[in-house]
Design a protein around this motif. Structure first.
Motif, PDB file in Angstrom:
ATOM      1  N   UNK A   1       0.705  -1.148  -0.169  1.00 35.17           N
ATOM      2  CA  UNK A   1       0.050   0.002   0.050  1.00 35.17           C
ATOM      3  C   UNK A   1       0.881   1.218   0.074  1.00 35.17           C
ATOM      4  N   UNK A   2       0.353   2.341  -0.481  1.00 33.41           N
ATOM      5  CA  UNK A   2       1.090   3.608  -0.651  1.00 33.41           C
ATOM      6  C   UNK A   2       0.712   4.249   0.949  1.00 33.41           C
ATOM      7  N   UNK A   3       1.849   5.187   1.144  1.00 33.86           N
ATOM      8  CA  UNK A   3       1.644   6.055   2.220  1.00 33.86           C
ATOM      9  C   UNK A   3       1.094   7.326   1.880  1.00 33.86           C
ATOM     10  N   UNK A   4      -0.171   7.775   2.402  1.00 34.19           N
ATOM     11  CA  UNK A   4      -0.748   9.207   2.092  1.00 34.19           C
ATOM     12  C   UNK A   4       0.325  10.288   2.436  1.00 34.19           C
ATOM     13  N   UNK A   5      -0.149  11.360   1.830  1.00 34.09           N
ATOM     14  CA  UNK A   5       0.530  12.577   2.527  1.00 34.09           C
ATOM     15  C   UNK A   5       1.792  12.880   1.712  1.00 34.09           C
TER      16      UNK A   5
ATOM     17  N   UNK B   1      -0.470   4.006   5.387  1.00 33.26           N
ATOM     18  CA  UNK B   1       1.174   4.478   5.604  1.00 33.26           C
ATOM     19  C   UNK B   1       0.852   5.580   6.902  1.00 33.26           C
ATOM     20  N   UNK B   2       0.030   5.329   7.687  1.00 29.33           N
ATOM     21  CA  UNK B   2      -0.082   6.161   8.905  1.00 29.33           C
ATOM     22  C   UNK B   2       1.011   5.693   9.963  1.00 29.33           C
ATOM     23  N   UNK B   3       1.454   4.355   9.995  1.00 26.64           N
ATOM     24  CA  UNK B   3       2.513   3.891  10.798  1.00 26.64           C
ATOM     25  C   UNK B   3       3.758   4.331  10.331  1.00 26.64           C
ATOM     26  N   UNK B   4       3.863   4.237   8.876  1.00 27.08           N
ATOM     27  CA  UNK B   4       5.145   4.688   8.067  1.00 27.08           C
ATOM     28  C   UNK B   4       5.522   5.960   8.514  1.00 27.08           C
TER      29      UNK B   4
END
Length: 500
Positions: free
Chosen positions: A39-43, A169-172
């Motif tokens: 999955x992608x990391x948003x932001x 990607x919240x954790x990332x």
């Protein structure tokens, strides 16, 4: 009342004989894990800011400054160029015992632990529990009318696990922010070292400057006392008037009044140096009591190009890492808009005897939990606005730190070269003032000039000698400020702070 999330549990017990349902569940889990891994990391992704950097220093003098590599050993240990063993000793003591350094290192340890906490979010949470209970009840009476008690025991144990998949990607982003904060705290530690080294050297030079000024003042005071005695003798012999005696006494007392101020300045610098080296005020008075000359500044200074300052100065590095951390926080806030998916499962055993616990009844439970943000009054989107505003502040702060660094170097270069020119003029002026004072005294004793001429020459000499002593200290102090502005000494770490 507004609801912030909708919990949609998808968990259900899976018995061993229901192999079809178990296979379906494993397929769903495998797909969810694959989605989390890919999955992608948003932001926004962080990109270093583009900073306008001048090609050369505006105030770079024609001579006396060598433009060398940013890693020049001379700049890394600039205080050794002053060739003062006692200053080197105080530097080492400050690196080992200064309390501000210890605080900065503790912040590094804290940030390192916070990064580990953020990294723990990538892994499942696994827990265990055990329990034992014993019940006793009186349920009936026997034939003889005696109460019959029934005793029951129950034992249970189990394991449980949960894992929130990082789909968006919240954790990332949280880990990126924690890692950037750690780098910022490490840069802050280096900045504390740069400031500490400069402050120790400046305080030491302040001690030696005050002692040099006291030498001049005490020598001039003794000469003025002799002049006062001569004037009194001449007045007694009728060779001069009481006016000359009072004028000589005024000159003597004026010089005498300056000595307590210089002694106070000396004590203050000693106390400051004691505190910087982690000791109580007054602890270094005995070791500094012997008067020594002011450390002489070298003729040449090592300096890099302006771009080197961006790489070398730790306060700029700290501001840049703070910017990176805040960029990641925007991603954390953005990820809160999206669904979150958690895997959870448990296995438990129950038995009537502790020895039969592992062979007792076993219950397995596996499931998925999906959380969807539906309505929260716009709080999540406003939080993104908050984080974006903080990002703008971090960028402006970084740019401000860069400009302030360039300004500090330019001012330090100018002050260093200007004081050199001033020092040359003061040296010549002091030489002329000494010859003028000697000549005025000879002519006064010969009756060629009045006593006011002698007083005027003495006052000029005293003022110029004091200015020269101050200039001697400023020459070295300005060099220290220049090396400090260039980020010299940032790579020096005390032994107590080199742990990982």
């Amino acid at each position: 009342m507004p609801r912030t999330h909708s919990q949609l549990p998808l968990s259900a017990p899976l018995a061993a004989e229901r192999s079809g349902a178990a296979g379906l569940f494993r397929s769903v889990v495998a797909g969810a894990v694959a989605l989390a891994l890919t999955g992608c990391a948003v932001g926004p992704d962080y990109r270093p800011p583009k900073t306008v950097t001048p090609d050369e220093w505006h105030q770079l003098p024609q001579t006396g400054v060598r433009v060398e590599s940013a890693d020049a050993p001379l700049l890394a240990a600039w205080w050794t160029t002053l060739n003062d063993p006692q200053l080197n000793e105080f530097i080492e003591r400050a690196l080992a015992d200064n309390k501000t350094v210890k605080q900065a290192y503790a912040r590094v340890v804290q940030a390192r632990a916070q990064r580990a906490v953020a990294g723990a979010g990538f892994w499942p949470n696994i827990g265990s529990s055990t329990s034992a209970s014993r019940t006793k009840s009186q349920s009936s009476f026997n034939e003889r009318g005696e109460a019959v008690s029934m005793v029951g025991e129950n034992y249970s144990g189990g394991l449980s696990a949960s894992w929130e998949l990082d789909l968006f990607g919240g954790q990332r982003r949280s880990y990126e922010a924690a890692a950037a904060q750690l780098a910022a705290r490490e840069a802050d530690l280096r900045d504390v070292l740069v400031v500490l080294l400069g402050d120790v050297a400046l305080s030491y030079v302040g001690v030696r400057t005050a002692q040099s000024r006291l030498d001049f003042a005490e020598r001039n005071l003794e000469a003025q006392r002799e002049a006062l005695d001569i004037t009194r003798w001449r007045a007694t012999a009728g060779l001069t008037t009481v006016l000359d005696v009072e004028s000589a006494n005024t000159n003597y007392q004026q010089t005498r009044s300056q000595i307590p101020l210089l002694e106070s300045s000396l004590v203050q610098n000693m106390n400051r140096l004691s505190v910087l080296t982690g000791q109580t005020p007054g602890a270094l008075e005995a070791s500094l009591q012997q008067r020594k000359p002011i450390p002489v500044a070298p003729v040449d200074v090592v300096a890099g190009v302006p771009a080197d300052v961006l790489r070398r100065r730790p306060d700029i590095r700290s501001a840049e890492r703070q910017l990176a951390a805040q960029t990641a926080q925007v991603g954390v806030a953005t990820a809160a808009l999206y669904p979150s998916l958690s895997l959870n499962g448990s296995i438990s055993w129950q038995a009537l005897k502790a020895s039969d616990l592992l062979d007792g009844n076993r219950l397995e439970r596996n499931g998925l939990t999906l959380s969807l943000p539906i309505f929260n009054g716009g709080a999540l989107r406003q939080n993104i606005n908050v984080q974006n505003a903080l990002l703008d502040q971090a960028l402006a702060s970084y740019e401000s730190v860069v400009l302030a660094a360039y300004e500090e170097v330019e001012n330090a270069l100018n002050a260093w070269t200007s004081e050199q020119r001033r020092h040359e003029s003061l040296l010549e002026a002091v030489g002329s003032a000494r010859r003028a004072a000697e000549l005025a005294l000879v002519q006064y004793n010969s009756g060629l000039v009045d006593f006011q001429t002698v007083l005027t020459a003495d006052r000029q000499l005293i003022s110029l000698e004091d200015s020269l002593a101050v200039s001697d200290g400023e020459m070295t102090s300005n060099l220290i400020r220049l090396y400090k502005a260039l980020g010299g000494g940032w790579s020096v770490f005390p032994a107590a702070t080199t742990g990982s």
